[in-house]
Design a protein around this motif. Structure first.
Motif, PDB file in Angstrom:
ATOM      1  N   ARG A   1       0.807  -1.215   0.000  1.00 48.04           N
ATOM      2  CA  ARG A   1       0.000   0.000   0.000  1.00 48.04           C
ATOM      3  C   ARG A   1       0.841   1.265   0.000  1.00 48.04           C
ATOM      4  O   ARG A   1       0.430   2.300   0.530  1.00 48.04           O
ATOM      5  CB  ARG A   1      -0.972   0.007   1.192  1.00 48.04           C
ATOM      6  CG  ARG A   1      -1.942  -1.168   1.183  1.00 48.04           C
ATOM      7  CD  ARG A   1      -2.952  -1.063   2.317  1.00 48.04           C
ATOM      8  NE  ARG A   1      -2.340  -1.140   3.637  1.00 48.04           N
ATOM      9  CZ  ARG A   1      -1.956  -2.280   4.235  1.00 48.04           C
ATOM     10  NH1 ARG A   1      -2.107  -3.447   3.615  1.00 48.04           N
ATOM     11  NH2 ARG A   1      -1.436  -2.254   5.441  1.00 48.04           N
ATOM     12  N   ILE A   2       2.024   1.200  -0.583  1.00 51.45           N
ATOM     13  CA  ILE A   2       2.851   2.389  -0.766  1.00 51.45           C
ATOM     14  C   ILE A   2       3.329   2.433  -2.209  1.00 51.45           C
ATOM     15  O   ILE A   2       3.350   1.415  -2.902  1.00 51.45           O
ATOM     16  CB  ILE A   2       4.067   2.427   0.194  1.00 51.45           C
ATOM     17  CG1 ILE A   2       4.964   1.193  -0.002  1.00 51.45           C
ATOM     18  CG2 ILE A   2       3.610   2.557   1.633  1.00 51.45           C
ATOM     19  CD1 ILE A   2       6.244   1.238   0.805  1.00 51.45           C
ATOM     20  N   GLU A   3       3.694   3.629  -2.665  1.00 53.98           N
ATOM     21  CA  GLU A   3       4.156   3.804  -4.040  1.00 53.98           C
ATOM     22  C   GLU A   3       5.664   3.710  -4.162  1.00 53.98           C
ATOM     23  O   GLU A   3       6.179   3.434  -5.246  1.00 53.98           O
ATOM     24  CB  GLU A   3       3.711   5.185  -4.550  1.00 53.98           C
ATOM     25  CG  GLU A   3       2.223   5.412  -4.564  1.00 53.98           C
ATOM     26  CD  GLU A   3       1.851   6.848  -4.876  1.00 53.98           C
ATOM     27  OE1 GLU A   3       0.646   7.122  -5.013  1.00 53.98           O
ATOM     28  OE2 GLU A   3       2.764   7.693  -4.992  1.00 53.98           O
ATOM     29  N   ILE A   4       6.363   3.926  -3.067  1.00 55.75           N
ATOM     30  CA  ILE A   4       7.804   4.192  -3.111  1.00 55.75           C
ATOM     31  C   ILE A   4       8.633   2.952  -2.752  1.00 55.75           C
ATOM     32  O   ILE A   4       8.099   1.890  -2.422  1.00 55.75           O
ATOM     33  CB  ILE A   4       8.158   5.369  -2.193  1.00 55.75           C
ATOM     34  CG1 ILE A   4       7.478   5.216  -0.802  1.00 55.75           C
ATOM     35  CG2 ILE A   4       7.660   6.661  -2.810  1.00 55.75           C
ATOM     36  CD1 ILE A   4       8.136   4.331   0.145  1.00 55.75           C
ATOM     37  N   GLU A   5       9.960   3.104  -2.816  1.00 58.61           N
ATOM     38  CA  GLU A   5      10.863   1.988  -2.554  1.00 58.61           C
ATOM     39  C   GLU A   5      11.130   1.824  -1.069  1.00 58.61           C
ATOM     40  O   GLU A   5      11.144   2.801  -0.311  1.00 58.61           O
ATOM     41  CB  GLU A   5      12.190   2.219  -3.300  1.00 58.61           C
ATOM     42  CG  GLU A   5      13.256   3.015  -2.575  1.00 58.61           C
ATOM     43  CD  GLU A   5      12.945   4.505  -2.406  1.00 58.61           C
ATOM     44  OE1 GLU A   5      13.696   5.183  -1.683  1.00 58.61           O
ATOM     45  OE2 GLU A   5      11.965   4.997  -3.004  1.00 58.61           O
ATOM     46  N   ASP A   6      11.369   0.570  -0.654  1.00 59.43           N
ATOM     47  CA  ASP A   6      11.866   0.336   0.696  1.00 59.43           C
ATOM     48  C   ASP A   6      13.297  -0.192   0.682  1.00 59.43           C
ATOM     49  O   ASP A   6      13.899  -0.390   1.744  1.00 59.43           O
ATOM     50  CB  ASP A   6      10.938  -0.590   1.502  1.00 59.43           C
ATOM     51  CG  ASP A   6      10.751  -1.970   0.873  1.00 59.43           C
ATOM     52  OD1 ASP A   6      11.580  -2.379   0.040  1.00 59.43           O
ATOM     53  OD2 ASP A   6       9.755  -2.643   1.220  1.00 59.43           O
ATOM     54  N   THR A   7      13.857  -0.403  -0.517  1.00 62.80           N
ATOM     55  CA  THR A   7      15.235  -0.892  -0.649  1.00 62.80           C
ATOM     56  C   THR A   7      15.860  -0.297  -1.904  1.00 62.80           C
ATOM     57  O   THR A   7      15.202  -0.214  -2.944  1.00 62.80           O
ATOM     58  CB  THR A   7      15.270  -2.427  -0.745  1.00 62.80           C
ATOM     59  OG1 THR A   7      14.588  -2.980   0.391  1.00 62.80           O
ATOM     60  CG2 THR A   7      16.699  -2.956  -0.781  1.00 62.80           C
ATOM     61  N   ALA A   8      17.111   0.134  -1.787  1.00 62.61           N
ATOM     62  CA  ALA A   8      17.797   0.728  -2.934  1.00 62.61           C
ATOM     63  C   ALA A   8      19.299   0.495  -2.832  1.00 62.61           C
ATOM     64  O   ALA A   8      19.868   0.469  -1.738  1.00 62.61           O
ATOM     65  CB  ALA A   8      17.513   2.229  -3.014  1.00 62.61           C
ATOM     66  N   THR A   9      19.933   0.319  -3.986  1.00 62.10           N
ATOM     67  CA  THR A   9      21.392   0.242  -4.062  1.00 62.10           C
ATOM     68  C   THR A   9      21.859   1.090  -5.240  1.00 62.10           C
ATOM     69  O   THR A   9      21.110   1.314  -6.192  1.00 62.10           O
ATOM     70  CB  THR A   9      21.892  -1.199  -4.262  1.00 62.10           C
ATOM     71  OG1 THR A   9      21.357  -1.718  -5.487  1.00 62.10           O
ATOM     72  CG2 THR A   9      21.481  -2.093  -3.098  1.00 62.10           C
ATOM     73  N   ALA A  10      23.108   1.545  -5.175  1.00 60.27           N
ATOM     74  CA  ALA A  10      23.646   2.346  -6.280  1.00 60.27           C
ATOM     75  C   ALA A  10      25.159   2.370  -6.217  1.00 60.27           C
ATOM     76  O   ALA A  10      25.767   2.155  -5.159  1.00 60.27           O
ATOM     77  CB  ALA A  10      23.116   3.779  -6.221  1.00 60.27           C
ATOM     78  N   THR A  11      25.763   2.605  -7.369  1.00 59.71           N
ATOM     79  CA  THR A  11      27.185   2.941  -7.437  1.00 59.71           C
ATOM     80  C   THR A  11      27.284   4.365  -7.980  1.00 59.71           C
ATOM     81  O   THR A  11      26.482   4.781  -8.816  1.00 59.71           O
ATOM     82  CB  THR A  11      27.967   1.982  -8.349  1.00 59.71           C
ATOM     83  OG1 THR A  11      27.358   1.950  -9.649  1.00 59.71           O
ATOM     84  CG2 THR A  11      27.981   0.579  -7.764  1.00 59.71           C
ATOM     85  N   VAL A  12      28.258   5.103  -7.463  1.00 61.38           N
ATOM     86  CA  VAL A  12      28.421   6.506  -7.838  1.00 61.38           C
ATOM     87  C   VAL A  12      29.884   6.759  -8.177  1.00 61.38           C
ATOM     88  O   VAL A  12      30.785   6.322  -7.458  1.00 61.38           O
ATOM     89  CB  VAL A  12      27.998   7.450  -6.689  1.00 61.38           C
ATOM     90  CG1 VAL A  12      28.100   8.907  -7.132  1.00 61.38           C
ATOM     91  CG2 VAL A  12      26.594   7.125  -6.205  1.00 61.38           C
ATOM     92  N   ARG A  13      30.109   7.483  -9.278  1.00 60.67           N
ATOM     93  CA  ARG A  13      31.455   7.956  -9.627  1.00 60.67           C
ATOM     94  C   ARG A  13      31.485   9.463  -9.455  1.00 60.67           C
ATOM     95  O   ARG A  13      30.598  10.179  -9.918  1.00 60.67           O
ATOM     96  CB  ARG A  13      31.802   7.560 -11.069  1.00 60.67           C
ATOM     97  CG  ARG A  13      33.179   8.023 -11.530  1.00 60.67           C
ATOM     98  CD  ARG A  13      33.578   7.316 -12.827  1.00 60.67           C
ATOM     99  NE  ARG A  13      32.600   7.533 -13.891  1.00 60.67           N
ATOM    100  CZ  ARG A  13      32.618   8.599 -14.712  1.00 60.67           C
ATOM    101  NH1 ARG A  13      33.550   9.526 -14.583  1.00 60.67           N
ATOM    102  NH2 ARG A  13      31.689   8.720 -15.661  1.00 60.67           N
TER     103      ARG A  13
END
Length: 404
Positions: free
Chosen positions: A237-249
């Motif tokens: 019942r939510i629109e958004i993420e509860d988990t995220a990963t990323a790499t950044v340069r």
């Protein structure tokens, strides 16, 4: 209603004026407003004189909480415009849902009021970009606008940043920003705005993790490229993420990993690691856990002779305390200390007619890094940070993968 005063906010807070506390209007009287009210009423440079909320009952309840803290009861107004017209406020403190931040701030900026905006600056990079440009113009007259990033003021964070600026870690090569928190389904069900793109602006990254993302960017500099994945794996019942990963340069060439979740039961800590050619540092649960730095000079024996071992006790003058796995950093005393330190900086900026440490421009850059993660995850490829900042992806509608 009080008779409007002819004294402006900047008149009352000119350099050298220490006799009159800055009069604060709190806009939005939810949970975070209670914290701001507590900090402001106990701070010698501020006083809370006015409150506004679409729910008048919430504002009246907040007024009584201010009284309970030993302060004079603030006046409850029905609108921001009415409070500003009263002539009884110098500073607007915006504590409404994130999607309202810029709209509320625009009601204050032309009145010449100083502003404090709870994180994030807003949910929209486009609106925030235009607002930051306006702020850059009014700052010349001494108007102060700051966005809450209280963890920049944690002693460990400040020490790490100073060491980076002095080159004591050598060349920054990599970093890890991780937040493993837990939010129950009840948390998201507690308000219609929670878990929505329009008002929450995102989930684990935008709402909870933005402080850690902000520290990462503060330590490592300007991002260049972001490649991310986001998902909704535990909540409904939510629109958004509860988990995220990323790499950044980053522009410096440094590489970083971001991990954010509100689905890590029972809720652990927010942690940031910074690694360089001459040293490293780890901040966990807002506590400096590891600090290992040189003097910024490269020599054949520097690493062996001067930088071996954990120097935390030496640089802090005490042993680090607490349990690093004691739970998330959302503890009232920790929050109050960080907000108080940031309000110290805001008070000094008002007195001295200077910019605060955390400006609208700084907050925009951290917001754009969060947005870059969402855009990359939606498009399924890396994105250029400046493209996101400059508006190339303003029209992208973020999508989230969900558990099967």
């Amino acid at each position: 209603m009080s008779t409007p005063s002819t004294t402006t906010a900047t008149d009352r807070t000119a350099p050298g004026r220490t006799d009159a506390p800055v009069r604060a209007l709190i806009i939005g009287c939810g949970t975070i407003a209670t914290l701001h009210a507590e900090v402001l009423t106990q701070h010698p440079d501020f006083t809370v004189t006015a409150l506004v909320d679409v729910d008048r009952t919430a504002a009246e309840r907040a007024a009584q909480e201010v009284v309970a803290l030993g302060a004079v009861e603030p006046v409850v107004y029905d609108s921001i415009a009415e409070a500003v017209a009263s002539g009884t406020v110098d500073l607007g403190v915006i504590c409404t849902p994130s999607g309202y931040h810029i709209d509320n701030a625009l009601e204050l900026i032309d009145a010449g009021l100083h502003m404090v905006i709870e994180k994030p600056l807003d949910v929209s990079v486009a609106k925030s970009r235009e607002f930051a440009a306006r702020v850059a113009r009014v700052e010349r007259s001494g108007q102060v606008v700051s966005v809450i990033s209280q963890h920049r003021f944690d002693p460990g964070s400040a020490l790490i940043h100073q060491a980076i600026e002095e080159g004591r870690f050598g060349r920054i090569t990599s970093a890890v920003a991780s937040m493993a928190w837990y939010r129950s389904q009840g948390y998201y069900d507690s308000g219609d705005w929670r878990g929505t793109w329009a008002l929450d602006g995102g989930g684990a990254v935008m709402n909870q993790g933005i402080h850690t993302v902000d520290l990462l960017r503060w330590f490592c500099g300007r991002p260049v490229e972001v490649h991310a994945h986001i998902a909704q794996l535990d909540h409904e019942r939510i629109e958004i993420e509860d988990t995220a990963t990323a790499t950044v340069r980053f522009e410096s060439g440094a590489l970083a990993v971001i991990h954010m979740t509100t689905a890590a039961y029972p809720g652990l800590t927010a942690r940031i690691q910074v690694h360089g050619s001459l040293g490293s540092a780890i901040q966990d649960n807002d506590e400096l856990r590891y600090f290992h730095a040189g003097d910024g000079e490269v020599s054949a024996n520097l690493r062996e002779a001067k930088t071996i071992g954990n120097q935390v006790e030496t640089v802090l003058g005490r042993r680090p305390g607490g349990d690093e796995f004691a739970g998330s950093r959302n503890q009232p005393d920790t929050f109050a200390a960080g907000h108080t330190r940031q309000y110290d900086d805001i008070a000094a900026a008002i007195r001295e007619h200077r910019r605060p440490l955390v400006t609208a421009e700084e907050a925009l850059l951290s917001l754009a890094l969060v947005r870059s993660m969402y855009v990359s995850a939606t498009l399924g490829r890396p994105v250029n940070f400046d493209d996101v900042l400059d508006g190339k992806y303003d029209d992208v509608t973020v999508t989230v993968s969900r558990r099967a």
